[in-house]
Each structure stands twice: as C-alpha cells, then as structure tokens.
Design a protein around this motif. Structure first.
Motif, PDB file in Angstrom:
ATOM      1  N   GLY A 188       0.956  -1.425  -0.035  1.00 58.08           N
ATOM      2  CA  GLY A 188       0.094   0.049  -0.001  1.00 58.08           C
ATOM      3  C   GLY A 188       0.822   1.216  -0.097  1.00 58.08           C
ATOM      4  N   LEU A 189       1.803   1.395  -0.707  1.00 63.77           N
ATOM      5  CA  LEU A 189       2.661   2.508  -1.022  1.00 63.77           C
ATOM      6  C   LEU A 189       3.426   2.886   0.308  1.00 63.77           C
ATOM      7  CD1 LEU A 189       0.334   4.652  -3.261  1.00 63.77           C
ATOM      8  CD2 LEU A 189       1.916   2.496  -3.812  1.00 63.77           C
ATOM      9  N   LEU A 190       3.737   1.816   1.206  1.00 63.49           N
ATOM     10  CA  LEU A 190       3.924   2.284   2.558  1.00 63.49           C
ATOM     11  C   LEU A 190       5.361   2.924   2.659  1.00 63.49           C
ATOM     12  CD1 LEU A 190       2.783  -0.866   4.531  1.00 63.49           C
ATOM     13  CD2 LEU A 190       1.637   1.150   4.254  1.00 63.49           C
ATOM     14  N   GLY A 191       6.214   2.658   1.824  1.00 63.84           N
ATOM     15  CA  GLY A 191       7.665   3.288   1.986  1.00 63.84           C
ATOM     16  C   GLY A 191       7.609   4.812   1.324  1.00 63.84           C
ATOM     17  N   SER A 192       6.892   4.801   0.305  1.00 59.88           N
ATOM     18  CA  SER A 192       6.632   6.429  -0.183  1.00 59.88           C
ATOM     19  C   SER A 192       6.008   7.309   0.711  1.00 59.88           C
ATOM     20  CB  SER A 192       6.155   6.264  -1.661  1.00 59.88           C
ATOM     21  OG  SER A 192       4.972   5.607  -1.655  1.00 59.88           O
ATOM     22  N   LYS A 193       4.946   6.737   1.148  1.00 60.70           N
ATOM     23  CA  LYS A 193       4.173   7.404   2.284  1.00 60.70           C
ATOM     24  C   LYS A 193       5.116   7.986   3.536  1.00 60.70           C
ATOM     25  CE  LYS A 193      -0.577   5.271   1.311  1.00 60.70           C
ATOM     26  NZ  LYS A 193      -1.577   4.521   1.719  1.00 60.70           N
ATOM     27  N   TYR A 194       5.783   6.930   4.085  1.00 62.34           N
ATOM     28  CA  TYR A 194       6.610   7.110   5.225  1.00 62.34           C
ATOM     29  C   TYR A 194       7.802   8.023   4.762  1.00 62.34           C
ATOM     30  CZ  TYR A 194       9.477   6.652   9.323  1.00 62.34           C
ATOM     31  OH  TYR A 194      10.276   6.722  10.460  1.00 62.34           O
ATOM     32  N   PHE A 195       8.332   8.025   3.718  1.00 59.03           N
ATOM     33  CA  PHE A 195       9.370   9.096   3.164  1.00 59.03           C
ATOM     34  C   PHE A 195       8.597  10.381   3.103  1.00 59.03           C
ATOM     35  CE2 PHE A 195      11.378  11.260  -0.371  1.00 59.03           C
ATOM     36  CZ  PHE A 195      12.673  11.373   0.084  1.00 59.03           C
ATOM     37  N   VAL A 196       7.527  10.713   2.464  1.00 56.81           N
ATOM     38  CA  VAL A 196       6.810  11.969   2.220  1.00 56.81           C
ATOM     39  C   VAL A 196       6.368  12.678   3.688  1.00 56.81           C
ATOM     40  CG1 VAL A 196       4.657  13.149   1.614  1.00 56.81           C
ATOM     41  CG2 VAL A 196       5.860  11.435   0.191  1.00 56.81           C
ATOM     42  N   ASN A 197       6.259  11.652   4.638  1.00 61.55           N
ATOM     43  CA  ASN A 197       5.969  12.035   6.020  1.00 61.55           C
ATOM     44  C   ASN A 197       7.236  12.184   6.927  1.00 61.55           C
ATOM     45  OD1 ASN A 197       3.209  12.083   5.671  1.00 61.55           O
ATOM     46  ND2 ASN A 197       3.057   9.978   6.076  1.00 61.55           N
ATOM     47  N   HIS A 198       8.346  11.831   6.389  1.00 60.38           N
ATOM     48  CA  HIS A 198       9.661  12.202   6.991  1.00 60.38           C
ATOM     49  C   HIS A 198      10.735  12.552   6.105  1.00 60.38           C
ATOM     50  CE1 HIS A 198       7.082   9.334   9.500  1.00 60.38           C
ATOM     51  NE2 HIS A 198       7.659   9.646  10.334  1.00 60.38           N
ATOM     52  N   LEU A 199      10.369  13.588   5.601  1.00 54.77           N
ATOM     53  CA  LEU A 199      11.271  14.128   4.573  1.00 54.77           C
ATOM     54  C   LEU A 199      12.706  14.446   4.996  1.00 54.77           C
ATOM     55  CD1 LEU A 199       8.831  16.130   2.130  1.00 54.77           C
ATOM     56  CD2 LEU A 199      10.206  14.039   1.345  1.00 54.77           C
ATOM     57  N   PRO A 200      13.983  14.303   4.325  1.00 55.70           N
ATOM     58  CA  PRO A 200      15.140  14.954   4.689  1.00 55.70           C
ATOM     59  C   PRO A 200      15.545  16.486   4.495  1.00 55.70           C
ATOM     60  CG  PRO A 200      15.493  13.725   2.840  1.00 55.70           C
ATOM     61  CD  PRO A 200      14.037  13.541   2.971  1.00 55.70           C
ATOM     62  N   VAL A 201      14.376  16.844   3.894  1.00 57.01           N
ATOM     63  CA  VAL A 201      14.631  18.246   3.534  1.00 57.01           C
ATOM     64  C   VAL A 201      13.101  18.925   3.762  1.00 57.01           C
ATOM     65  CG1 VAL A 201      16.405  18.185   1.888  1.00 57.01           C
ATOM     66  CG2 VAL A 201      14.081  17.986   1.038  1.00 57.01           C
ATOM     67  N   LYS A 202      12.962  20.199   3.793  1.00 56.06           N
ATOM     68  CA  LYS A 202      11.626  20.863   3.594  1.00 56.06           C
ATOM     69  C   LYS A 202      10.757  20.513   2.510  1.00 56.06           C
ATOM     70  CE  LYS A 202      13.397  25.027   6.007  1.00 56.06           C
ATOM     71  NZ  LYS A 202      13.364  26.388   6.158  1.00 56.06           N
ATOM     72  N   LYS A 203       9.443  20.243   2.845  1.00 54.63           N
ATOM     73  CA  LYS A 203       8.596  19.834   1.972  1.00 54.63           C
ATOM     74  C   LYS A 203       8.531  20.803   0.689  1.00 54.63           C
ATOM     75  CE  LYS A 203       3.671  19.001   1.212  1.00 54.63           C
ATOM     76  NZ  LYS A 203       3.310  19.958   0.570  1.00 54.63           N
ATOM     77  N   GLU A 204       8.678  22.118   1.098  1.00 53.55           N
ATOM     78  CA  GLU A 204       8.503  22.998  -0.082  1.00 53.55           C
ATOM     79  C   GLU A 204       9.829  22.951  -0.934  1.00 53.55           C
ATOM     80  OE1 GLU A 204       8.605  23.814   3.385  1.00 53.55           O
ATOM     81  OE2 GLU A 204       6.210  23.771   3.242  1.00 53.55           O
ATOM     82  N   ALA A 205      10.963  22.450  -0.684  1.00 54.47           N
ATOM     83  CA  ALA A 205      12.180  22.314  -1.272  1.00 54.47           C
ATOM     84  C   ALA A 205      11.854  21.196  -2.504  1.00 54.47           C
ATOM     85  CB  ALA A 205      13.206  22.194  -0.548  1.00 54.47           C
ATOM     86  N   VAL A 206      11.008  20.140  -2.282  1.00 60.73           N
ATOM     87  CA  VAL A 206      10.711  19.154  -3.156  1.00 60.73           C
ATOM     88  C   VAL A 206       9.832  19.394  -4.385  1.00 60.73           C
ATOM     89  CG1 VAL A 206      10.020  16.441  -3.198  1.00 60.73           C
ATOM     90  CG2 VAL A 206      11.170  17.321  -1.165  1.00 60.73           C
ATOM     91  N   LYS A 207      10.322  19.494  -5.624  1.00 61.18           N
ATOM     92  CA  LYS A 207       9.644  20.207  -6.503  1.00 61.18           C
ATOM     93  C   LYS A 207       8.738  19.132  -7.404  1.00 61.18           C
ATOM     94  CE  LYS A 207      10.338  24.291  -5.304  1.00 61.18           C
ATOM     95  NZ  LYS A 207       9.400  24.902  -4.694  1.00 61.18           N
ATOM     96  N   VAL A 208       9.524  18.014  -7.784  1.00 56.97           N
ATOM     97  CA  VAL A 208       8.883  17.095  -8.735  1.00 56.97           C
ATOM     98  C   VAL A 208       9.683  15.672  -8.127  1.00 56.97           C
ATOM     99  CG1 VAL A 208       8.726  16.428 -11.105  1.00 56.97           C
ATOM    100  CG2 VAL A 208       8.894  18.610 -10.699  1.00 56.97           C
ATOM    101  N   MET A 209       8.805  14.730  -8.544  1.00 56.86           N
ATOM    102  CA  MET A 209       9.038  13.373  -8.343  1.00 56.86           C
ATOM    103  C   MET A 209       8.648  12.633  -9.461  1.00 56.86           C
ATOM    104  SD  MET A 209       8.224   9.873  -7.426  1.00 56.86           S
ATOM    105  CE  MET A 209       9.009   8.672  -6.764  1.00 56.86           C
ATOM    106  N   LEU A 210       9.678  11.727  -9.794  1.00 54.68           N
ATOM    107  CA  LEU A 210       9.626  10.986 -11.028  1.00 54.68           C
ATOM    108  C   LEU A 210       9.657   9.580 -10.531  1.00 54.68           C
ATOM    109  CD1 LEU A 210      11.415  13.488 -12.064  1.00 54.68           C
ATOM    110  CD2 LEU A 210      11.549  12.198 -14.255  1.00 54.68           C
ATOM    111  N   ASN A 211       8.749   8.463 -10.928  1.00 52.03           N
ATOM    112  CA  ASN A 211       8.626   7.270 -10.287  1.00 52.03           C
ATOM    113  C   ASN A 211       8.632   6.335 -11.600  1.00 52.03           C
ATOM    114  OD1 ASN A 211       8.249   5.355  -8.298  1.00 52.03           O
ATOM    115  ND2 ASN A 211       6.375   4.998  -9.064  1.00 52.03           N
TER     116      ASN A 211
END
Length: 325
Positions: A188-211
């Motif tokens: 259920g996309l658990l790893g990406s959900k965890y990463f988005v909720n525990h980003l190593p940088v400010k959320k505003e700094a993440v501009k685009v995701m390619l998967n």
C-alpha cells in the motif's frame, strides 16, 4: 572535386563513428540494465518480501551502487527504517510486524541558489516473496517465488542506470536530485508514504517526483506510458518533445496519476510523474521472470527518463504544483 570527395568521406566517417558510439553506449546501457534486473529478480532473493533476508540483500545491492556512484548520505546513512505489519498468509509467514527500509541519497545541484530545490527519482524494490492467500498474487493458491523481474526489479535497474549516467556529468544539474528505492510498495505504498511524511529536507523544497514501476516490458510499438506530466508547468510538452529521436513513442497524460509510489507525492501536493511500459499476464505471478524482460527496451526507457530528469533539474521555469483531475 578532390576536396569535396575528401570532405564527403570525412562526413561519412564522422556519421559512422557517431552511430557506432551511440550504438555502443545503448548496448552498454542494455547490458547494465540486464545485470541489475537479473540479480534483483533472482531466486536467491526469494521475491524481496519486506522484512526478509532477500529484501535486505536487495537493499544492500542498491546501497552498494549508491556508494559507487557517489551519492551523498542524509544524516550519515542511506537507510530510512520503518515498520510494516504483515498479515498471516503472505510469504509463508505468521502475522507479524517487521522492519524494512527505504534506500536513498542525493547529488547536490551545481547552481548556488537552485541546489536548495530537489527533484526526486525513485522505484520500489520490494515484491511478494512466495505469494500466498493474503498477498497480492494473481495466483494465491500457488506458493512459489514471485521474482518480480518487471515489478519492480526493472524500475530499480532503470534507477541505477540513470544514476550511473548522472554520475558521469562533469557539471551536475542545477537542482539537487534525490535517488530513492522504496520498500513496502506492494502493501500500500508504505515506503513512499513514510518518506513523504519524514522528508530529509523541507517539503517546499521538493519540486517534482519521477517514479518508475514496471518499465521492463517495452512493446513492439515502443510505447512508454506516463501519468502526471501536467502536474508541473509545460510538462506535457516537455515529455512529448523528449520523445523525438528517442526510439520511443511516449503516451503522455497530463493527469491519470496512477497507483504507484508517485501518488504519495501527488497527494502531498508535489508534482509527480509515473512511468511504465504497460501491463501483462505475468503481473503479480511467479512467471514475472528475467527471460521476459526487454532489456534493450529498458535501456531506451532509462535514457528517456534520464533526459527528463536532467531537463527538469535544469528547468528555467519555476517548478510549481498543478493539480490535475
């Protein structure tokens, strides 16, 4: 006339040399893609199910190449640990809470200002192990290794091929790039959900995701599908433009974001694109094996997504989130 003959000879030689180099590079990329996929989808890893030795061995393999190609660590580690609850009836396991990890690192951008912005490129590395009644296997009554050569050893193979190409650049892209391989996608996309909720940088700094999820079965029409290209400015136009002379026929959707790890980013209002080469009867079965992987197609796809990554990381226009229906 003699001058013209010599000039024509030089032009022909230059063209042939260029073609030889281009084909050699493509063949090298195809061999590299195959090498990664072959290991990650081998029986030795037993389907890379979360919390197993095979899952951890896959993570170790990815980390080895992250180190080889010079990815920097966040907080002195490539690991982001998290827990997954496993229901009984999956992978011959009893109900239990297990540890697994996302694997990630970054390449710093070359622009003094834009290096503080981040593009994320990723692919999940986990799969269904031995399957079972509680799993997502299409053959729940068959207890057998689900190697997931396309789902998603192919995406990780592309990720590592792209990282290798980026590592060769003398001048890195303007924006910083985070390379990540997720675990827990199948649950259920658990790893990406965890990463988005525990980003190593400010959320505003993440501009685009390619998967990249299932990019190893390029069809005869050479179609690479993508959803979410309209989630950042002029993304649809860029993706179509990159298709020219790529050897591929991009099928580009502005929306239709899809159902893999990029969705976790989109739901957090981060621009996100998902790439795949289409479904097939072997999806989530023990038959998804290396013998069916189109590794030359995988090389074409890797090169296309590499060009997309570098173009976006060097984007002159401000990267803002555009919600799609």
């Amino acid at each position: 006339m003699k001058f013209l003959k010599n000039l024509n000879s030089k032009l022909v030689f230059s063209f042939l040399l260029f073609s030889f180099i281009a084909n050699a590079q493509k063949n090298n990329l195809a061999r590299t893609f195959y090498k990664h996929d072959k290991y990650l989808s081998s029986d030795k890893l037993e389907g890379r199910f979360v919390g197993t030795k095979g899952n951890n061995d896959a993570a170790a393999y990815i980390k080895n190449y992250f180190k080889k190609y010079g990815l920097q660590k966040f907080n002195d580690t490539y690991d982001q640990l998290f827990k997954v609850f496993v229901k009984e009836g999956i992978n011959k396991m009893k109900s239990d809470s297990v540890s697994t990890q996302n694997v990630f690192g970054f390449i710093e951008g070359s622009d003094e200002k834009l290096k503080n912005e981040f593009i994320v490129i990723g692919a999940h590395y986990d799969h269904w192990g031995w399957g079972g009644k509680g799993s997502g296997s299409k053959k729940k009554d068959t207890i057998a290794i689900h190697n997931g050569a396309d789902d998603n050893a192919s995406g990780v193979s592309a990720l590592l091929c792209i990282l290798e190409e980026v590592s060769k650049l003398k001048i890195k892209p303007k924006r910083s790039i985070i390379f990540i391989s997720f675990s827990g996608e199948e649950e259920g996309l658990l790893g990406s959900k965890y990463f988005v909720n525990h980003l190593p940088v400010k959320k505003e700094a993440v501009k685009v995701m390619l998967n990249m999820d299932m990019v190893g079965r390029l069809n005869a029409e050479k179609q690479i599908y993508m959803g979410g290209a309209g989630t950042f400015p002029n993304g649809v136009e860029l993706m179509k433009k990159l298709g020219e002379n790529s050897g591929l026929n991009p099928v580009v959707f502005a929306g239709d974001v899809g159902g893999s790890d990029h969705v976790s980013f989109y739901k957090a209002s981060i621009s996100a694109i998902g790439f795949h080469t289409g479904g097939h009867p072997q999806y989530h079965t023990p038959e998804d094996d290396i013998e069916l992987i189109n590794f030359e197609g995988g090389a074409l796809v890797s090169k296309y997504i590499y060009n997309a990554l570098v173009s976006i990381a060097n984007y002159n226009e401000e990267l803002v989130f555009i919600k799609q229906d």
